[in-house]
Enzyme design. Structure first.
Site, PDB file in Angstrom:
ATOM      1  N   GLY A  11       0.837  -1.211   0.000  1.00  0.00           N
ATOM      2  CA  GLY A  11       0.000   0.000   0.000  1.00  0.00           C
ATOM      3  C   GLY A  11       0.863   1.248   0.000  1.00  0.00           C
ATOM      4  O   GLY A  11       1.916   1.274   0.634  1.00  0.00           O
ATOM      5  N   ARG A  72       1.162  -4.915  -5.674  1.00  0.00           N
ATOM      6  CA  ARG A  72       1.279  -6.170  -4.914  1.00  0.00           C
ATOM      7  C   ARG A  72       1.626  -7.218  -5.969  1.00  0.00           C
ATOM      8  O   ARG A  72       1.036  -7.219  -7.053  1.00  0.00           O
ATOM      9  CB  ARG A  72      -0.023  -6.470  -4.198  1.00  0.00           C
ATOM     10  CG  ARG A  72      -0.418  -5.316  -3.260  1.00  0.00           C
ATOM     11  CD  ARG A  72      -1.500  -5.675  -2.285  1.00  0.00           C
ATOM     12  NE  ARG A  72      -2.095  -4.484  -1.689  1.00  0.00           N
ATOM     13  CZ  ARG A  72      -1.714  -3.943  -0.546  1.00  0.00           C
ATOM     14  NH1 ARG A  72      -0.750  -4.473   0.170  1.00  0.00           N
ATOM     15  NH2 ARG A  72      -2.320  -2.850  -0.087  1.00  0.00           N
ATOM     16  N   ASP A 103       4.785  -4.780   6.125  1.00  0.00           N
ATOM     17  CA  ASP A 103       5.377  -6.046   6.576  1.00  0.00           C
ATOM     18  C   ASP A 103       5.549  -7.052   5.441  1.00  0.00           C
ATOM     19  O   ASP A 103       6.562  -7.756   5.382  1.00  0.00           O
ATOM     20  CB  ASP A 103       4.601  -6.645   7.755  1.00  0.00           C
ATOM     21  CG  ASP A 103       3.216  -7.109   7.366  1.00  0.00           C
ATOM     22  OD1 ASP A 103       2.621  -6.504   6.456  1.00  0.00           O
ATOM     23  OD2 ASP A 103       2.722  -8.074   7.976  1.00  0.00           O
ATOM     24  N   THR A 125       4.129   2.329   5.707  1.00  0.00           N
ATOM     25  CA  THR A 125       2.736   1.877   5.689  1.00  0.00           C
ATOM     26  C   THR A 125       1.930   2.755   6.638  1.00  0.00           C
ATOM     27  O   THR A 125       2.421   3.114   7.712  1.00  0.00           O
ATOM     28  CB  THR A 125       2.595   0.396   6.106  1.00  0.00           C
ATOM     29  OG1 THR A 125       1.216   0.109   6.366  1.00  0.00           O
ATOM     30  CG2 THR A 125       3.384   0.041   7.358  1.00  0.00           C
ATOM     31  N   ASP A 127      -0.512   1.859   8.326  1.00  0.00           N
ATOM     32  CA  ASP A 127      -1.128   1.065   9.396  1.00  0.00           C
ATOM     33  C   ASP A 127      -0.376   1.085  10.735  1.00  0.00           C
ATOM     34  O   ASP A 127      -0.964   0.782  11.766  1.00  0.00           O
ATOM     35  CB  ASP A 127      -1.269  -0.403   8.957  1.00  0.00           C
ATOM     36  CG  ASP A 127      -2.132  -0.556   7.714  1.00  0.00           C
ATOM     37  OD1 ASP A 127      -2.940   0.343   7.446  1.00  0.00           O
ATOM     38  OD2 ASP A 127      -1.994  -1.588   7.017  1.00  0.00           O
ATOM     39  N   ASP A 129       1.687  -1.079  11.771  1.00  0.00           N
ATOM     40  CA  ASP A 129       1.475  -2.429  12.307  1.00  0.00           C
ATOM     41  C   ASP A 129       2.756  -3.251  12.429  1.00  0.00           C
ATOM     42  O   ASP A 129       2.700  -4.470  12.561  1.00  0.00           O
ATOM     43  CB  ASP A 129       0.448  -3.181  11.434  1.00  0.00           C
ATOM     44  CG  ASP A 129       0.875  -3.270   9.971  1.00  0.00           C
ATOM     45  OD1 ASP A 129       1.879  -2.636   9.591  1.00  0.00           O
ATOM     46  OD2 ASP A 129       0.190  -3.965   9.202  1.00  0.00           O
ATOM     47  N   ARG A 171      -6.147  -2.277   8.868  1.00  0.00           N
ATOM     48  CA  ARG A 171      -6.172  -3.749   8.777  1.00  0.00           C
ATOM     49  C   ARG A 171      -6.423  -4.342  10.164  1.00  0.00           C
ATOM     50  O   ARG A 171      -7.401  -4.031  10.776  1.00  0.00           O
ATOM     51  CB  ARG A 171      -4.866  -4.267   8.189  1.00  0.00           C
ATOM     52  CG  ARG A 171      -4.743  -3.938   6.721  1.00  0.00           C
ATOM     53  CD  ARG A 171      -3.780  -4.897   6.117  1.00  0.00           C
ATOM     54  NE  ARG A 171      -3.468  -4.548   4.755  1.00  0.00           N
ATOM     55  CZ  ARG A 171      -2.880  -5.381   3.938  1.00  0.00           C
ATOM     56  NH1 ARG A 171      -2.516  -6.570   4.341  1.00  0.00           N
ATOM     57  NH2 ARG A 171      -2.623  -5.024   2.716  1.00  0.00           N
TER      58      ARG A 171
HETATM   59  P1  ATP Z   1       0.656  -2.528   3.525  1.00  0.00           P
HETATM   60  O1  ATP Z   1       0.931  -2.817   4.991  1.00  0.00           O
HETATM   61  O2  ATP Z   1       0.558  -1.083   3.260  1.00  0.00           O
HETATM   62  O3  ATP Z   1      -0.463  -3.326   2.968  1.00  0.00           O
HETATM   63  P2  ATP Z   1       2.615  -4.476   2.654  1.00  0.00           P
HETATM   64  O4  ATP Z   1       4.019  -4.312   2.223  1.00  0.00           O
HETATM   65  O5  ATP Z   1       2.392  -5.254   3.934  1.00  0.00           O
HETATM   66  O6  ATP Z   1       1.977  -2.997   2.718  1.00  0.00           O
HETATM   67  P3  ATP Z   1       1.619  -6.683   1.099  1.00  0.00           P
HETATM   68  O7  ATP Z   1       0.617  -6.747   0.005  1.00  0.00           O
HETATM   69  O8  ATP Z   1       1.419  -7.566   2.292  1.00  0.00           O
HETATM   70  O9  ATP Z   1       1.759  -5.143   1.489  1.00  0.00           O
HETATM   71  O10 ATP Z   1       3.063  -7.070   0.494  1.00  0.00           O
HETATM   72  C1  ATP Z   1       3.561  -6.399  -0.656  1.00  0.00           C
HETATM   73  C2  ATP Z   1       4.245  -7.394  -1.554  1.00  0.00           C
HETATM   74  O11 ATP Z   1       5.357  -7.983  -0.863  1.00  0.00           O
HETATM   75  C3  ATP Z   1       3.395  -8.585  -1.961  1.00  0.00           C
HETATM   76  O12 ATP Z   1       2.533  -8.290  -3.033  1.00  0.00           O
HETATM   77  C4  ATP Z   1       4.456  -9.607  -2.340  1.00  0.00           C
HETATM   78  O13 ATP Z   1       4.935  -9.372  -3.636  1.00  0.00           O
HETATM   79  C5  ATP Z   1       5.576  -9.303  -1.345  1.00  0.00           C
HETATM   80  N1  ATP Z   1       5.508 -10.274  -0.232  1.00  0.00           N
HETATM   81  C6  ATP Z   1       4.614 -10.304   0.765  1.00  0.00           C
HETATM   82  N2  ATP Z   1       4.824 -11.342   1.589  1.00  0.00           N
HETATM   83  C7  ATP Z   1       5.890 -12.015   1.081  1.00  0.00           C
HETATM   84  C8  ATP Z   1       6.614 -13.188   1.452  1.00  0.00           C
HETATM   85  N3  ATP Z   1       6.293 -13.894   2.542  1.00  0.00           N
HETATM   86  N4  ATP Z   1       7.654 -13.550   0.674  1.00  0.00           N
HETATM   87  C9  ATP Z   1       7.998 -12.849  -0.417  1.00  0.00           C
HETATM   88  N5  ATP Z   1       7.364 -11.748  -0.822  1.00  0.00           N
HETATM   89  C10 ATP Z   1       6.329 -11.321  -0.101  1.00  0.00           C
END
Ligand code: ATP
Length: 319
Positions: A11, A72, A103, A125, A127, A129, A171
């Site tokens: 995000g 994503r 995360d 982020t 959040d 979190d 979230r």
């Molecule tokens: P936000 O907290 O704002 O949603 P985020 O970074 O947590 O941001 P996610 O959609 O959970 O958002 O993760 C972003 C991207 O990171 C995913 O689309 C994926 O490509 C990669 N990713 C997430 N988890 C993993 C994992 N366990 N291993 C490898 N890549 C990952």
């Protein structure tokens, strides 16, 4: 370290641009080539990469969103996807990577580090979190956006003597609701970490009304129930006209606050510094007003603790 790549993932969050700017300018200052990777890990897999110069990041420090865009990527969560990403990093002669995101994005950074690629994670982020850091980039801007909305909704609620449920993002993390609720003087704050009881929410509304309160703001974190159903229940039990406002994506946008710009600038610069020093698999954070780095694996294993003291304080201050 001759070439560093930078990407934003997950995000978007206000302040990501300030972090990109800091990575780019600190890199160029140290005679390092900076490659901007578009649309997160998708761009890394597809080779959507271009060289940044000093003016690529001019006029962005005050802008929300991310000039590198974000995404994503399902493909990156597979071993084959990550292998492709490693090949692209080699083709573009990138020696180190800075990942700005939440995360999930930091988990992705950890995977690249495990494959032997020098990678640093910056927490971006709204959040808030992530357990290892007091603040993530974007959170401060978001709570300021929410308190602005609370003030506006309070004006109209007071005029009509209504209650208003405001649903905010986060979230599974109640930090946005908790902190915006404290700063905005909400009558009730409903967060996933604490759960809630409709009777108690109604009791507070009735007590407030009997004391002459003309408005009631109930701040509801997303993911803990349906705001419209809750509104119907409250109206049924209390007889107080109850409206619902779902703030949605407006919480993500807007010019970042000074705080978010400052921590983003410091973390961006430090990420480059760590790569120059040969460090890898580190995540950046802030504690006690100090920017620090920590092993990504360790950072991701730290569970976020809900601030129950602040939650209790909001209950006292909203009697
Ligand atoms: P936000 O907290 O704002 O949603 P985020 O970074 O947590 O941001 P996610 O959609 O959970 O958002 O993760 C972003 C991207 O990171 C995913 O689309 C994926 O490509 C990669 N990713 C997430 N988890 C993993 C994992 N366990 N291993 C490898 N890549 C990952």
């Amino acid at each position: 370290m001759k070439t560093i790549g930078v990407l934003t993932s997950g995000g978007d969050a206000p302040g990501m641009n300030a972090a990109i700017r800091a990575v780019t300018r600190t890199g160029i200052y140290n005679n390092i080539r900076i490659m901007g990777i578009k649309q997160g890990y998708n761009g890394l897999i597809d080779g959507n990469i271009y060289e940044m110069n000093l003016s690529s990041v001019a006029d962005i420090i005050h802008r929300g969103g991310t000039m590198l865009r974000t995404a994503r990527s399902d493909e990156f969560t597979t071993e084959a996807g990550r292998e492709k990403a490693m090949t692209v990093l080699k083709v573009f002669r990138i020696d180190g990577l800075v990942v700005i995101g939440g995360d999930g994005s930091l988990k992705g950074a950890r995977e690249l580090s495990k494959l032997g690629f020098p990678t640093i994670g910056i927490p971006g982020t709204i959040d808030n979190d992530l357990g290892y850091t007091d603040f993530t980039i974007g959170f401060d801007t978001t709570i300021n956006t929410v308190i602005d909305a609370i003030s506006k909704i309070r004006d109209t609620s007071t005029s009509h003597g209504r209650a208003n449920i405001i649903e905010v993002m986060g979230r599974h993390c109640g930090d946005i609701a908790l902190n915006a609720g404290l700063a905005g003087g909400a009558e009730s704050i409903i967060v996933p970490e604490e759960g809630f009881n409709v009777e108690e929410v109604c009791k507070r509304l009735i007590q407030g009304k009997n004391r002459g309160k003309l408005h009631s703001i109930i701040l509801l974190a997303e993911g803990i129930g349906n705001a419209y159903e809750l509104g119907d229940e409250i109206q049924k039990y209390t007889g107080i006209e109850t409206r619902v406002t779902i703030l949605g994506h407006l919480q993500r946008g807007g010019s970042p606050t000074a705080f978010d710009r400052i921590i983003a600038s410091k973390m961006g610069a430090k990420a480059v510094q760590l790569l120059i020093e040969g460090k890898t698999s580190r995540a950046l954070g802030i504690k006690g007003n100090k920017i620090f780095d920590i092993d990504i694996d360790e950072a991701l294993s730290i569970k976020r603790e809900f601030d129950t003291d602040t939650y209790q304080l909001t209950k006292i201050l909203s009697i």
